[in-house]
Scaffold this active site. Sequence first.
Site, short mmCIF file in Angstrom:
data_model
loop_
_atom_site.label_atom_id
_atom_site.label_comp_id
_atom_site.label_asym_id
_atom_site.label_seq_id
_atom_site.Cartn_x
_atom_site.Cartn_y
_atom_site.Cartn_z
N THR A 89 0.74 -1.50 0.04
CA THR A 89 -0.16 -0.02 -0.10
C THR A 89 0.92 0.92 -0.35
O THR A 89 0.95 2.79 -0.90
CB THR A 89 -0.72 0.16 1.02
OG1 THR A 89 -1.71 -0.96 1.00
CG2 THR A 89 -1.73 1.80 1.39
N HIS A 139 2.04 1.86 -3.33
CA HIS A 139 0.66 2.64 -4.45
C HIS A 139 1.09 3.70 -3.73
O HIS A 139 0.54 4.55 -4.92
CB HIS A 139 -0.40 1.84 -3.99
CG HIS A 139 -0.42 0.69 -4.12
ND1 HIS A 139 -0.61 -0.07 -5.84
CD2 HIS A 139 -0.82 -0.63 -4.02
CE1 HIS A 139 -0.85 -1.00 -6.06
NE2 HIS A 139 -0.60 -1.67 -4.65
#
Length: 338
Positions: free
Chosen positions: A36, A39
């Site tokens: 995450t 990202h």
Amino acid sequence: MKETAGPGFALREVPEPRIRDDEVLIQVRRAGVCGTDVHIHEWDEWAQGRCRPPFVVGHEFAGDVVQVGALVQDVQVGDRVTAEGHIVDGRCLLCRTGNAHVCPHTKIIGVDRDGCFAEYIAMPATNVWHLDDGVPYEVGGIMDPMGNAFHTALTHTEVPGATVLVTGCGPIGCFAVGIARAAGASRVVASDVNPRRLELARRMGAHEAVHPSEAADVVARATGGYGVDLVLEMSGVPSAIHQAFALVRVGGRVQMLGIPAKPMEVNFASEVIFKGITVYGVVGRRMYDTWHQMTRFLRSGAFDPTPVITHRFPLEGFADAIQAIKSGEAGKVVFEVG
Ligand code: NAD
Ligand code: ZN
């Protein structure tokens, strides 16, 4: 931190977080880096749609409580803790029926509010989880992804004696291999396209760790042609998801953690319905069943997550940390803070 709406992170002096009366201030000691965060670093479509810079990134950590709000009763200064990073409302239908992990009002630290790649983080006291004396900060700092693996492996499943296939041996898949072994699976087969990750899965106790092209043969041999009782899908790759449905036995279970990047086609008739399988979608960690399970497995000594940790960096080394994850060479990457 994520300073602006674009690729990259920046290291900045920021004010110490102010806590509310129901929060505690935690000095961060170790923090895990996760996909995450990559990202958010890359500022991909998901991050652009979800995140509002500037904010502090990071959602996996452990540390010491240094201040408690006026209303906090069961957390004290000096406590060694980690925390559930999903902050839920505690009041909705889901929260009040034991399903807070799918609370529609969830706010995630390091995504929707300031996170833990910092010296200090403010957390609601209800999210704090105490570490046993024997659990190092480093292990406490990765209980978030470990919890994803525990949730996937142990929720509505019957692992003792079972044959288990783990598709995808990233950090979470590798944890899942160790958990399945610790819980008494009779045979754990792991698949990945990356030889380094297969090696890690072997270290975590996989009986066989193979390229996906060999998985069907290995599973057939291990199960007398039936297919495995349980698949833990931990890659999010469409071909692996199809393989999960193909290699689970009739009437078996597929626990889905991996998140496909785009919508994908599934032949529900042949892949799900006529196989009579049960499919379970995994979100985060069950609050707080999963945390209790983790604590008990760590206490028992049957499960040791530390072989999965391959890289350690100071916060200043954030660029190297992100690069280590992107390279596919790493297991779990952690920041050593303070
Ligand atoms: P990761 O990207 O490190 O691991 C995925 C692994 O799958 C990689 O090692 C990759 O080589 C492997 N893989 C690629 N193609 C494959 C194939 N055909 N067969 C088998 N393996 C293949 O990710 P991670 O951090 O371990 O997380 C695993 C997945 O779980 C990711 O999709 C992530 O987005 C997702 N996730 C979901 C939740 C949730 O709450 N549902 C929480 C955290 C992570
Ligand atoms: Zn709720």
